[in-house]
Scaffold this motif. Structure first.
Motif, short mmCIF file in Angstrom:
data_model
loop_
_atom_site.label_atom_id
_atom_site.label_comp_id
_atom_site.label_asym_id
_atom_site.label_seq_id
_atom_site.Cartn_x
_atom_site.Cartn_y
_atom_site.Cartn_z
N ASN A 23 19.53 9.98 3.06
CA ASN A 23 18.41 9.29 2.42
C ASN A 23 18.88 8.27 1.38
OD1 ASN A 23 19.12 11.13 0.41
ND2 ASN A 23 17.32 12.43 0.76
N VAL A 24 20.08 8.49 0.81
CA VAL A 24 20.63 7.49 -0.12
C VAL A 24 20.98 6.21 0.66
CG1 VAL A 24 22.58 6.95 -1.60
CG2 VAL A 24 21.45 9.16 -1.81
N GLN A 25 21.52 6.37 1.86
CA GLN A 25 21.82 5.19 2.68
C GLN A 25 20.56 4.45 3.07
OE1 GLN A 25 24.98 5.46 5.76
NE2 GLN A 25 25.19 7.59 5.11
N VAL A 26 19.51 5.18 3.40
CA VAL A 26 18.23 4.53 3.72
C VAL A 26 17.72 3.75 2.52
CG1 VAL A 26 15.79 4.97 4.24
CG2 VAL A 26 17.57 6.22 5.48
N LEU A 27 17.82 4.35 1.34
CA LEU A 27 17.39 3.68 0.11
C LEU A 27 18.18 2.40 -0.11
CD1 LEU A 27 15.61 4.03 -2.48
CD2 LEU A 27 17.58 5.14 -3.51
N ALA A 36 12.15 -3.40 6.72
CA ALA A 36 12.35 -3.15 8.15
C ALA A 36 13.72 -2.55 8.42
CB ALA A 36 12.17 -4.45 8.93
N ALA A 37 14.73 -3.03 7.69
CA ALA A 37 16.08 -2.49 7.85
C ALA A 37 16.12 -1.03 7.42
CB ALA A 37 17.08 -3.31 7.05
N GLY A 38 15.43 -0.71 6.33
CA GLY A 38 15.38 0.67 5.87
C GLY A 38 14.70 1.58 6.86
N VAL A 39 13.62 1.11 7.46
CA VAL A 39 12.91 1.92 8.47
C VAL A 39 13.80 2.11 9.70
CG1 VAL A 39 10.95 1.96 10.05
CG2 VAL A 39 10.62 1.25 7.67
N ALA A 40 14.53 1.06 10.09
CA ALA A 40 15.45 1.19 11.22
C ALA A 40 16.51 2.24 10.94
CB ALA A 40 16.09 -0.16 11.52
N ILE A 168 10.55 6.58 2.19
CA ILE A 168 11.55 6.14 1.21
C ILE A 168 11.89 4.67 1.43
CG2 ILE A 168 13.96 6.41 0.49
CD1 ILE A 168 13.67 9.40 1.06
N ALA A 169 12.09 4.30 2.69
CA ALA A 169 12.43 2.91 3.01
C ALA A 169 11.29 1.97 2.62
CB ALA A 169 12.74 2.78 4.50
N TRP A 170 10.07 2.39 2.89
CA TRP A 170 8.91 1.54 2.59
C TRP A 170 8.80 1.28 1.09
CZ3 TRP A 170 6.49 -0.89 6.40
CH2 TRP A 170 5.32 -1.58 6.10
N GLY A 171 8.95 2.33 0.29
CA GLY A 171 8.88 2.15 -1.15
C GLY A 171 10.02 1.35 -1.71
N ALA A 172 11.24 1.63 -1.23
CA ALA A 172 12.41 0.90 -1.72
C ALA A 172 12.35 -0.57 -1.31
CB ALA A 172 13.69 1.55 -1.18
N TYR A 174 9.83 -2.55 -1.43
CA TYR A 174 9.10 -3.32 -2.44
C TYR A 174 10.03 -3.70 -3.59
CZ TYR A 174 4.57 -2.35 -0.30
OH TYR A 174 3.50 -2.31 0.56
N VAL A 175 10.86 -2.73 -4.00
CA VAL A 175 11.82 -3.02 -5.07
C VAL A 175 12.80 -4.10 -4.62
CG1 VAL A 175 13.60 -2.05 -6.57
CG2 VAL A 175 11.61 -0.67 -5.94
N GLY A 176 13.28 -3.96 -3.37
CA GLY A 176 14.21 -4.96 -2.85
C GLY A 176 13.61 -6.34 -2.76
N GLU A 177 12.33 -6.43 -2.35
CA GLU A 177 11.67 -7.73 -2.25
C GLU A 177 11.54 -8.38 -3.62
OE1 GLU A 177 7.98 -6.94 -0.38
OE2 GLU A 177 8.81 -6.80 1.65
N TRP A 178 11.24 -7.58 -4.62
CA TRP A 178 11.11 -8.11 -5.97
C TRP A 178 12.45 -8.65 -6.46
CZ3 TRP A 178 13.17 -6.79 -10.79
CH2 TRP A 178 12.55 -7.37 -11.90
N LEU A 179 13.52 -7.91 -6.18
CA LEU A 179 14.84 -8.35 -6.62
C LEU A 179 15.33 -9.55 -5.82
CD1 LEU A 179 16.57 -4.89 -7.14
CD2 LEU A 179 15.81 -6.47 -8.91
N GLN A 180 14.97 -9.61 -4.53
CA GLN A 180 15.44 -10.71 -3.68
C GLN A 180 14.91 -12.05 -4.16
OE1 GLN A 180 17.51 -10.87 -1.21
NE2 GLN A 180 17.73 -8.84 -0.30
#
Length: 208
Positions: A23-27, A36-40, A168-172, A174-180
């Motif tokens: 789950n850390v790798q998914v995050l 999408a990458a996280g869900v994959a 987990i991927a879906w929530g993370a 959002y954080v990634g999009e904000w940082l991107q």
């Protein structure tokens, strides 16, 4: 079997939610490469559970448990694979490039991320041994067909893993999009993902 199944589902959710390499790798994937990458990756790790269930059912896991040399060989191979992913991430230039060829910054296909996650899960012998010990605890001896029951339990575990890791991927994401959207953040997200992969590899190497 229903009471056993409900108890198994509750125990499985607790195991899946607890912080671990998968789950850390998914995050890390979702934050550095997008939702999408996280869900994959989540679907890849969940699919790997089917492989470990099969090994537990046919008894190969027992052979691994009895052979420390085979266990260590598979463990080191898995650690080496994670190290390779970590190095690729550290060499990348941001922009969904973790695991890309040569760290060139080229986007990685979701199918490739899925395959990488399946392989990373398959090369973790600890998961196989976990399934060998975990699944039989919820087999109902009065129903017979223990192998069939273990196969059903393994499928349930895989499905709930996909759901939990997908959340987990879906929530993370959002954080990634904000940082991107921040200049230079993509590069540092890849660096963070690389460090996560390397630390997980070291954890596997040094674990007993």
């Amino acid at each position: 079997m229903l009471p056993n199944l409900l108890l198994f589902l509750a125990a499985s959710l607790a195991v899946t939610i607890a912080p671990g390499p998968d789950n850390v790798q998914v995050l890390a994937r979702a934050m550095s490469q997008g939702r999408a990458a996280g869900v994959a990756a989540a679907l890849g790790f969940a699919s790997g559970c089917v492989f470990h269930t099969t090994l537990a059912v046919v008894g190969i896991a027992a052979v691994l448990r009895a052979s420390p040399m085979a266990f260590d060989a598979i463990k080191l191979a898995g650690a080496a694979y994670l190290m390779w992913l970590g190095v690729q991430a550290l060499r990348s230039r941001g922009g969904l490039s973790v695991g890309g060829p040569g760290g060139s910054g080229a986007p990685v296909s979701r199918w490739r991320i899925f395959r990488q996650s399946v392989l990373a899960n398959m090369m973790n012998p600890k998961v196989t041994l976990f399934f060998l010990v975990f699944l039989p605890q919820f087999v109902n001896p009065w129903l017979g067909h223990p192998d069939g029951q273990m196969a059903i339990l393994g499928a349930v575990f895989a499905v709930q893993t996909a759901v939990v890791f997908g959340a987990i991927a879906w929530g993370a994401g959002y954080v990634g999009e904000w940082l991107q959207r921040r200049p230079g953040a993509a590069v540092w997200l890849d660096r963070l993902a690389g460090v996560v992969f390397l630390l997980l590899a070291l954890r596997i190497v040094w674990s007993s």
